[in-house]
Scaffold this motif. Structure first.
Motif, PDB file in Angstrom:
ATOM      1  N   ALA A  78      42.267  29.625  35.393  1.00 38.58           N
ATOM      2  CA  ALA A  78      41.059  30.181  36.334  1.00 38.58           C
ATOM      3  C   ALA A  78      39.947  30.944  35.729  1.00 38.58           C
ATOM      4  O   ALA A  78      40.162  31.494  34.586  1.00 38.58           O
ATOM      5  CB  ALA A  78      41.537  30.846  37.500  1.00 38.58           C
ATOM      6  N   PRO A  79      38.883  31.069  36.144  1.00 39.22           N
ATOM      7  CA  PRO A  79      37.676  31.772  35.668  1.00 39.22           C
ATOM      8  C   PRO A  79      37.996  33.107  35.419  1.00 39.22           C
ATOM      9  O   PRO A  79      38.499  34.148  36.223  1.00 39.22           O
ATOM     10  CB  PRO A  79      36.693  31.700  36.674  1.00 39.22           C
ATOM     11  N   ARG A  80      37.884  33.695  34.231  1.00 38.66           N
ATOM     12  CA  ARG A  80      38.052  34.966  33.767  1.00 38.66           C
ATOM     13  C   ARG A  80      37.089  36.062  34.778  1.00 38.66           C
ATOM     14  O   ARG A  80      37.591  37.213  34.935  1.00 38.66           O
ATOM     15  CB  ARG A  80      37.748  35.343  32.443  1.00 38.66           C
ATOM     16  N   LYS A  81      35.990  35.659  35.053  1.00 39.59           N
ATOM     17  CA  LYS A  81      34.895  36.418  36.011  1.00 39.59           C
ATOM     18  C   LYS A  81      35.636  36.443  37.318  1.00 39.59           C
ATOM     19  O   LYS A  81      34.978  37.237  37.945  1.00 39.59           O
ATOM     20  CB  LYS A  81      33.598  35.994  35.736  1.00 39.59           C
ATOM     21  N   ALA A  82      36.620  36.051  37.831  1.00 34.50           N
ATOM     22  CA  ALA A  82      37.097  35.990  39.048  1.00 34.50           C
ATOM     23  C   ALA A  82      38.392  36.687  39.130  1.00 34.50           C
ATOM     24  O   ALA A  82      39.072  36.670  40.055  1.00 34.50           O
ATOM     25  CB  ALA A  82      37.334  34.433  39.690  1.00 34.50           C
ATOM     26  N   GLU A  83      38.652  37.506  37.981  1.00 42.81           N
ATOM     27  CA  GLU A  83      39.794  38.182  37.845  1.00 42.81           C
ATOM     28  C   GLU A  83      40.269  39.140  39.110  1.00 42.81           C
ATOM     29  O   GLU A  83      39.435  39.869  39.520  1.00 42.81           O
ATOM     30  CB  GLU A  83      39.711  39.086  36.588  1.00 42.81           C
ATOM     31  N   GLY A  84      41.522  38.806  39.432  1.00 43.28           N
ATOM     32  CA  GLY A  84      41.948  39.478  40.696  1.00 43.28           C
ATOM     33  C   GLY A  84      41.779  39.068  42.117  1.00 43.28           C
ATOM     34  O   GLY A  84      42.226  39.225  43.162  1.00 43.28           O
ATOM     35  N   SER A  85      40.698  37.911  41.920  1.00 40.36           N
ATOM     36  CA  SER A  85      40.396  37.185  43.401  1.00 40.36           C
ATOM     37  C   SER A  85      41.165  35.978  43.347  1.00 40.36           C
ATOM     38  O   SER A  85      41.170  35.148  44.427  1.00 40.36           O
ATOM     39  CB  SER A  85      39.041  36.794  43.063  1.00 40.36           C
ATOM     40  N   ILE A  86      42.062  35.574  42.519  1.00 42.12           N
ATOM     41  CA  ILE A  86      42.627  34.092  42.321  1.00 42.12           C
ATOM     42  C   ILE A  86      44.420  34.334  42.474  1.00 42.12           C
ATOM     43  O   ILE A  86      44.678  35.130  41.598  1.00 42.12           O
ATOM     44  CB  ILE A  86      41.976  33.130  41.538  1.00 42.12           C
ATOM     45  N   PRO A  87      44.917  33.788  43.279  1.00 40.66           N
ATOM     46  CA  PRO A  87      46.731  34.136  43.021  1.00 40.66           C
ATOM     47  C   PRO A  87      47.077  33.517  42.000  1.00 40.66           C
ATOM     48  O   PRO A  87      46.827  32.164  41.509  1.00 40.66           O
ATOM     49  CB  PRO A  87      47.188  33.510  44.406  1.00 40.66           C
ATOM     50  N   ASP A  88      48.297  33.840  41.348  1.00 43.15           N
ATOM     51  CA  ASP A  88      49.013  33.476  40.499  1.00 43.15           C
ATOM     52  C   ASP A  88      48.491  32.983  39.230  1.00 43.15           C
ATOM     53  O   ASP A  88      48.869  31.744  38.429  1.00 43.15           O
ATOM     54  CB  ASP A  88      49.834  32.331  41.021  1.00 43.15           C
ATOM     55  N   VAL A  89      47.435  33.536  38.720  1.00 36.10           N
ATOM     56  CA  VAL A  89      46.610  33.155  37.569  1.00 36.10           C
ATOM     57  C   VAL A  89      47.612  33.201  35.985  1.00 36.10           C
ATOM     58  O   VAL A  89      48.246  34.446  36.021  1.00 36.10           O
ATOM     59  CB  VAL A  89      45.312  33.537  37.344  1.00 36.10           C
TER      60      VAL A  89
END
Length: 256
Positions: A78-89
């Motif tokens: 997933a995008p690094r800049k979306a850190e914390g907003s996407i589950p189970d990365v």
């Protein structure tokens, strides 16, 4: 290098995409809008999911990730800049990184404009680009974060790709995009033919995704902002920059 690709509808208009490396059997889902259609497509093809490649953090692209990861054990990138907003990365990536699905390699582009964390996956050897909500058949994404000039610069990266590139976008907005495109570029014969093709496809239960980039260059008004026709049709003077034309055109689309 050949890749096997399967597309299918998720939710009401999201496009699910599976891309598989026939050499190794590795297979990636591009986003997971909802779990059931992805798992059904895997069952129908017999493919084994090894990876989930996320384009951006919006809920209609990530809602099915937990269930599909539980069912398959797939690695989530997933995008690094979306850190914390996407589950189970499992893996966070950004501009210049390379993601591998078996022997298939995808360059990671940061393509903000629709949202700040948006990324695109460019499988150069396979001739496939997974554009998420940046570039659509006959259209482009809505600007939700940042000025429209940011999205314009992201779109230029697609414009430079080989004409035979297959563009996989995140939604089937083809008919609504086509109606606007005809308003913006009414004398474009190739566009009129493309919209007629889209109408036939809809009646037959198909959608025009992927789209060949050469076709988008001919018919997508957002990739034609450097033409005198589009500048004239958005009431800008001759000599206006393509970026100015794009900003005006995108604003018109928002009100259309």
């Amino acid at each position: 290098m050949e890749a096997q690709v399967r597309t299918f509808l998720c939710r009401s208009d999201n496009i699910g995409v599976l891309i598989r490396d026939p050499e190794t059997g590795a297979c990636a889902a591009i986003d997971v809008p909802e779990a059931a259609p992805v798992l059904r497509a895997l069952d129908e093809t017999g493919w084994r999911l090894t990876d989930i490649l996320v384009t951006h953090r919006h809920g209609d692209h990530i809602a099915g990730i937990p269930e599909v990861k539980r069912a398959t054990g797939a690695r989530v990138t997933a995008p690094r800049k979306a850190e914390g907003s996407i589950p189970d990365v499992d893996v966070a990536v950004g501009e210049g990184d390379v993601v591998r699905v078996g022997s298939l390699a995808a360059q990671v582009w940061e393509t903000p404009g629709h949202c700040n964390d948006h990324i695109t996956y460019w499988f150069e050897q396979a001739g496939v680009v997974c554009a998420g909500d940046t570039l659509f058949t006959l259209g482009c994404g809505r600007v939700l974060e940042g000025p429209p000039e940011v999205l314009w610069r992201s779109l230029q990266r697609f414009a430079d790709l080989p004409g035979e590139t297959q563009v996989y976008s995140g939604h089937d907005y083809v008919l609504s995009n086509g109606r606007f495109a005809l308003a913006a570029d009414p004398d474009n014969a190739a566009l009129r033919a493309r919209v007629a093709e889209a109408e036939t496809a809809r009646k037959e239960g198909r959608f025009l995704i992927p789209s060949r980039l050469s076709t988008e260059r001919e018919t997508n008004p957002f990739l034609r902002c450097g033409t005198s026709e589009i500048a004239h049709n958005v009431d800008l003077p001759a000599g206006s920059s393509p970026e100015q034309v794009f900003v005006t055109l995108r604003s018109w689309k928002d009100r259309f």
